[in-house]
Scaffold this active site. Structure first.
Site, short mmCIF file in Angstrom:
data_model
loop_
_atom_site.label_atom_id
_atom_site.label_comp_id
_atom_site.label_asym_id
_atom_site.label_seq_id
_atom_site.Cartn_x
_atom_site.Cartn_y
_atom_site.Cartn_z
N ASP A 129 -52.55 -81.78 -34.91
CA ASP A 129 -53.17 -82.21 -33.66
C ASP A 129 -52.53 -81.54 -32.44
O ASP A 129 -51.44 -80.99 -32.52
CB ASP A 129 -53.00 -83.73 -33.49
N TYR A 148 -43.66 -84.12 -43.30
CA TYR A 148 -43.66 -84.23 -41.85
C TYR A 148 -42.37 -84.90 -41.41
O TYR A 148 -41.82 -85.73 -42.14
CB TYR A 148 -44.84 -85.09 -41.36
#
Lengths: 268, 268
Positions: B52, B110
Site C-alpha cells: 500500500d 512483514y
C-alpha cells in the site's frame, strides 16, 4: 529569569544549518519560533556551536533565559508540538545563571558515517555517504591516530575560517564498523562510523579530515601521510571536504552533571 | 527471452504504493521506466504482491521477461542509475521460464515497528509509529500467538477485499524489542518490532492486526480476546488500521534456492 538548557536532535537534510542566517529556514529559527509560540517570548537561544547545512545532530545543546512560568517538566513535550517532525527536543534542565552552552562545552563528539557496502541503504540514505570502492579500514584507523592530541589544525579548516587560533585538542578518534547488513559472498564492507571527540572543531574540520581519510582508505595516501598533512598547516595539503549528509553532532559534554546522564524530564 | 528475478528495497513514504494505478507515481512505474531506459523494452513486471501507499520494503521481489543481451551481472547497478534514491535493486538472477513471483512465493514476512520511547526517533521517523503511552509487551506477545495457524482472517481484512477466500496461514509471529536507545530513569519502553510470517496476507491485514494488538498492549482488550476477534470473521470486531509508515515487507521466500541466500551479483 531562569536559564534553561535543552538537548535537541535534528535531521539537518532540509535545513540551512543550525544558526540563524539571512536565508532563514535554520534549526535555530524553528526552535526560537516554537519557544515564541509556547511562551510568547521573542528571544535568542545560544547553542554549543553551529552545524552546517545538511549536518545532523543527535545531541545538540542550547540554552536561553526565560521569564515564563511554564514548569520545567512541560517544556519538552510542549515545544515538540510546535516543532517540525525532523526536530525534537529531548531533555530540559535549569542551569546556573552564568551557564553558556558554547563557552561551557568541554568535549564535543562528531560521528561520520560511510556505507561501504555494494548498495546504498535507502533507509539511512540521509545519514550516510555511499562508497562502494574498497576501503582499507585498518589504514584509516592508523591515519586517524595521527590526529589525536593538541595541534594547529589549519590544514583541516575551511579557508574561510576567521578564528584567531586553529589550535584544538582531539582527545580521541576511533572507527566502529557494523557488518550486520553485509551479505555473504559479496564485497560488502559494512557501515563505517568514525567518531572524533575534541574540545572544539573548526569549520568543516571533521568533513575535511574524512575526505582525506577516505583517500587513505582508498590507498591513494599512506596512513602516515596524515601527520605530514597536519603539519603542513595548509588546506591544500588535505583531501576534499566530505559531504555534509554523513556528519552528525553526536554529543556535547559539560562539567555540570552531564545532561546525558540526567534522568530525563518525566512528562505525563 | 530470459526470465529475470530481482530483489528491491524501497522507502514507500513518497509513493502511491507498489502497483501501477491511474494516479501514477508508484514503485512499479519507476522500475518499469528504469528497465525501459536501460534495455529499451516497454514491459510489465510481476511482483510478489502489492504494498500500500506509504508501506516500505526491505526485500520485495519481482520478475520480468527480457530479450535484452545485457549481462546478468550488469542489471542491478545499471538499473540503480535510473532509479530515484529511495528505490534500490540489490539482487538479480535468472529463473525458469515458468517462474512467477507471486504464485511461487511460499512465505512472506512483514515487520511492523512501534517506537514506545518518550520521544520520536527522528532518524527513523519514516519507518515507525510513535506510541508513548504504556504498552504491555507480554500481553501483545500473548495476543499475537492466537493468530498463528490456518484461519479465515476476514476480521483482519479490509472491507474492500475482493478475494474469494480469506483463509491464510500464519506460520509464525513474534515480537523483538530494542532497548538500546532507552534512557535510564525514564519511561522509555524501547522500539517494538512485530514480525509476521505467512503464506500470504490480505489487504490491510498486518495493519489491522497491529491496530488491534496495540489496543491489547494498552490494556483496552484482553490478550485472549484476539481469538474471539479472529473467530468473529467481522472487520468491526477488530481495532483500527495502524498507520502504513510502520509497515515493511521484510522478506519473500521461494522454493528455488533462496535469493536471500544467493551470493549477490558482483558488479565491477
Amino acid at each position: 529569569m531562569r536559564n534553561l538548557l535543552m538537548k535537541v536532535s535534528y535531521d539537518g537534510t532540509d535545513y540551512n544549518g543550525f544558526q540563524t542566517q539571512p536565508g532563514g529556514h535554520t534549526i535555530q529559527d524553528y526552535l526560537e519560533e516554537a519557544i515564541h509560540r509556547l511562551s510568547g517570548e521573542q528571544l535568542k537561544i545560544t547553542a554549543s556551536g553551529r552545524t552546517d547545512a545538511g549536518v545532523h545532530a543527535r545531541g545538540q545543546v542550547f540554552n536561553f533565559y526565560t521569564a515564563s512560568p511554564i514548569p520545567l517538566e512541560r517544556w519538552c513535550m510542549a515545544l515538540n508540538t510546535w516543532l517540525p517532525e525532523d526536530i525534537v527536543v529531548t531533555e530540559a534542565m535549569e542551569v546556573p545563571e552564568d551557564f553558556h552552552s558554547r563557552r561551557a562545552a568541554k568535549r564535543k563528539t562528531y560521528r561520520y558515517t560511510i556505507n561501504a557496502n555494494q548498495f546504498p541503504d535507502i533507509f539511512n540514505r540521509r545519514y550516510q555517504i555511499h562508497h562502494y570502492g574498497k576501503l582499507d579500514i585498518e589504514a584509516m584507523r592508523q591515519g586517524l591516530s595521527h590526529l589525536i592530541g593538541t595541534h594547529d589544525y589549519t590544514t583541516f579548516a575551511s579557508r574561510k575560517s576567521t578564528k584567531p587560533s586553529h589550535v584544538r585538542t582531539i582527545f580521541d578518534a576511533w572507527i566502529e564498523t557494523d557488518t550486520s547488513m553485509c551479505r555473504p559472498g559479496t564485497k560488502d564492507q559494512g557501515i563505517i562510523h568514525t567518531y572524533l571527540t575534541g574540545n572544539g572543531f573548526l569549520q568543516h574540520m571533521v568533513r575535511i579530515i574524512m575526505g582525506t581519510l577516505i583517500e587513505v582508505g582508498e590507498g591513494r595516501r599512506h596512513p602516515d601521510d596524515m601527520r605530514v598533512i597536519l603539519e603542513a598547516k595548509n588546506r591544500a595539503a588535505a583531501g576534499p571536504t566530505a559531504m555534509s549528509k554523513g556528519l552528525m553532532l553526536w554529543e556535547v559534554e559539560y562539567d555540570i552533571p552531564s545532561i546525558a546522564e540526567t534522568p530525563s524530564i518525566q512528562t505525563t
